[in-house]
Write a protein that holds these residues in place. Structure first.
Motif, mmCIF file in Angstrom:
data_model
loop_
_atom_site.group_PDB
_atom_site.id
_atom_site.type_symbol
_atom_site.label_atom_id
_atom_site.label_comp_id
_atom_site.label_asym_id
_atom_site.label_seq_id
_atom_site.Cartn_x
_atom_site.Cartn_y
_atom_site.Cartn_z
ATOM 1 N N GLY A 188 7.502 38.514 -3.158
ATOM 2 C CA GLY A 188 8.838 37.945 -3.354
ATOM 3 C C GLY A 188 9.740 38.115 -2.142
ATOM 4 O O GLY A 188 10.429 37.173 -1.742
ATOM 5 N N ILE A 189 9.721 39.302 -1.535
ATOM 6 C CA ILE A 189 10.629 39.551 -0.405
ATOM 7 C C ILE A 189 10.034 39.123 0.936
ATOM 8 O O ILE A 189 10.705 39.217 1.961
ATOM 9 N N ASN A 190 8.788 38.639 0.923
ATOM 10 C CA ASN A 190 8.159 38.196 2.170
ATOM 11 C C ASN A 190 7.874 36.700 2.225
ATOM 12 O O ASN A 190 7.355 36.213 3.223
ATOM 13 N N THR A 191 8.193 35.973 1.151
ATOM 14 C CA THR A 191 7.872 34.542 1.136
ATOM 15 C C THR A 191 9.044 33.643 0.767
ATOM 16 O O THR A 191 9.024 32.462 1.079
ATOM 17 N N ALA A 192 10.028 34.146 0.070
ATOM 18 C CA ALA A 192 11.163 33.346 -0.419
ATOM 19 C C ALA A 192 10.770 32.318 -1.473
ATOM 20 O O ALA A 192 11.499 31.376 -1.730
ATOM 21 N N TYR A 193 9.607 32.485 -2.099
ATOM 22 C CA TYR A 193 9.276 31.638 -3.237
ATOM 23 C C TYR A 193 10.132 32.044 -4.435
ATOM 24 O O TYR A 193 10.496 33.211 -4.590
ATOM 25 N N ARG A 194 10.450 31.076 -5.288
ATOM 26 C CA ARG A 194 11.150 31.380 -6.538
ATOM 27 C C ARG A 194 10.197 32.136 -7.463
ATOM 28 O O ARG A 194 8.974 32.022 -7.336
ATOM 29 N N ALA A 195 10.767 32.852 -8.436
ATOM 30 C CA ALA A 195 9.946 33.639 -9.363
ATOM 31 C C ALA A 195 8.928 32.755 -10.087
ATOM 32 O O ALA A 195 7.757 33.110 -10.192
ATOM 33 N N ASN A 196 9.365 31.583 -10.574
ATOM 34 C CA ASN A 196 8.420 30.740 -11.318
ATOM 35 C C ASN A 196 7.315 30.198 -10.414
ATOM 36 O O ASN A 196 6.205 29.931 -10.867
ATOM 37 N N GLU A 197 7.600 30.068 -9.121
ATOM 38 C CA GLU A 197 6.571 29.638 -8.170
ATOM 39 C C GLU A 197 5.561 30.767 -7.944
ATOM 40 O O GLU A 197 4.351 30.535 -7.928
ATOM 41 N N LEU A 198 6.061 31.993 -7.803
ATOM 42 C CA LEU A 198 5.164 33.151 -7.667
ATOM 43 C C LEU A 198 4.275 33.281 -8.905
ATOM 44 O O LEU A 198 3.080 33.564 -8.801
ATOM 45 N N LEU A 199 4.877 33.060 -10.072
ATOM 46 C CA LEU A 199 4.125 33.203 -11.323
ATOM 47 C C LEU A 199 3.089 32.094 -11.510
ATOM 48 O O LEU A 199 2.187 32.234 -12.337
ATOM 49 N N SER A 200 3.218 31.026 -10.742
ATOM 50 C CA SER A 200 2.253 29.913 -10.856
ATOM 51 C C SER A 200 0.986 30.170 -10.037
ATOM 52 O O SER A 200 0.010 29.422 -10.163
ATOM 53 N N ILE A 201 0.987 31.205 -9.195
ATOM 54 C CA ILE A 201 -0.153 31.452 -8.302
ATOM 55 C C ILE A 201 -1.399 31.817 -9.100
ATOM 56 O O ILE A 201 -1.367 32.687 -9.968
ATOM 57 N N LYS A 202 -2.485 31.132 -8.787
ATOM 58 C CA LYS A 202 -3.790 31.461 -9.361
ATOM 59 C C LYS A 202 -4.547 32.350 -8.376
ATOM 60 O O LYS A 202 -4.379 32.218 -7.156
ATOM 61 N N VAL A 203 -5.398 33.216 -8.902
ATOM 62 C CA VAL A 203 -6.158 34.141 -8.064
ATOM 63 C C VAL A 203 -6.952 33.388 -6.997
ATOM 64 O O VAL A 203 -7.006 33.807 -5.829
ATOM 65 N N ARG A 204 -7.534 32.249 -7.370
ATOM 66 C CA ARG A 204 -8.367 31.501 -6.410
ATOM 67 C C ARG A 204 -7.576 31.041 -5.183
ATOM 68 O O ARG A 204 -8.152 30.812 -4.120
ATOM 69 N N GLN A 205 -6.252 30.900 -5.327
ATOM 70 C CA GLN A 205 -5.429 30.439 -4.206
ATOM 71 C C GLN A 205 -5.237 31.515 -3.137
ATOM 72 O O GLN A 205 -4.917 31.191 -1.997
ATOM 73 N N VAL A 206 -5.399 32.781 -3.535
ATOM 74 C CA VAL A 206 -5.068 33.865 -2.599
ATOM 75 C C VAL A 206 -6.210 34.831 -2.309
ATOM 76 O O VAL A 206 -6.119 35.622 -1.379
ATOM 77 N N ARG A 207 -7.279 34.755 -3.099
ATOM 78 C CA ARG A 207 -8.341 35.765 -2.970
ATOM 79 C C ARG A 207 -8.905 35.878 -1.552
ATOM 80 O O ARG A 207 -9.153 36.966 -1.056
#
Length: 199
Positions: free
Chosen positions: A49-68
């Motif tokens: 949250g403090i390193n990307t400036a994404y909104r909370a609902n955007e952070l909550l939309s992240i799927k594991v496959r997108q970041v693994r």
């Protein structure tokens, strides 16, 4: 008994808003990270949250496959909830470390949401409550919520790095520079400072 519409004293009156603040104290950020050290999911949420400036609902939309499999310098693109445009963010080492630490301590599968609780994906309301609690736990006074994370990123970009307002405006997806200045709550501080010049 539930309140009638518009009667909940904890909600702002129609047409008004409750503004949340950024975390303006670097030591408080470190104290929150220390408090969350044994809670890798929460530490990951706070750090992203403090390193990307994404909104909370955007952070909550992240799927594991997108970041693994992301590494430092890789780009994460999430669809913005307000504009429906994709916003690319280059992830720094702190963000990648937090993601890897959380995934290393969880049993999450690629199709799972990155931020889940016992009842499924966390909600924005839950995130707001979490942020308020973290800030209270480290002795911060003021009003904090889910937008605090995003505002903290912008506040430090502006005050420490001197990042230009048009760049922050683009990162936040704001329509005007005035909106960005008001959002970060630093407009009055900066205007006050310009009058310190003695000629």
């Amino acid at each position: 008994m539930p309140f009638q519409k518009g009667q909940n004293p904890n909600h702002p009156a129609p047409g008004s808003t409750i503004k949340v603040e950024p975390i303006r104290d670097k030591k408080a950020i470190q104290r929150i990270k220390k408090v969350l050290a044994d809670h890798p999911r929460d530490l990951c949420l706070f750090t992203l949250g403090i390193n990307t400036a994404y909104r909370a609902n955007e952070l909550l939309s992240i799927k594991v496959r997108q970041v693994r499999s992301l590494n430092v310098g890789d780009v994460l693109e999430l669809k913005q909830s307000k504009t429906h445009k994709y916003r690319p963010v280059t992830l720094n080492g702190t963000a990648i470390s937090a993601i890897q630490h959380w995934l290393g301590n969880s049993q999450l599968q690629d199709e799972d949401n990155l931020f889940t609780g016992q009842r499924g994906c966390l909600t924005v309301t839950t995130v707001s409550t979490m942020v308020k609690t973290w800030c209270q736990d480290v002795g911060l006074k003021g009003n904090y919520g889910s937008h605090t994370l995003r505002k903290t990123w912008g506040y430090w970009q502006r005050t420490e790095r001197g990042t230009a307002i048009p760049l922050l405006m683009e990162a936040f997806g704001h329509a005007t520079q005035r909106q960005t200045l008001a959002y970060l709550g630093i407009q009055s501080d900066e205007i006050a400072q310009i009058y310190e010049l003695e000629l």
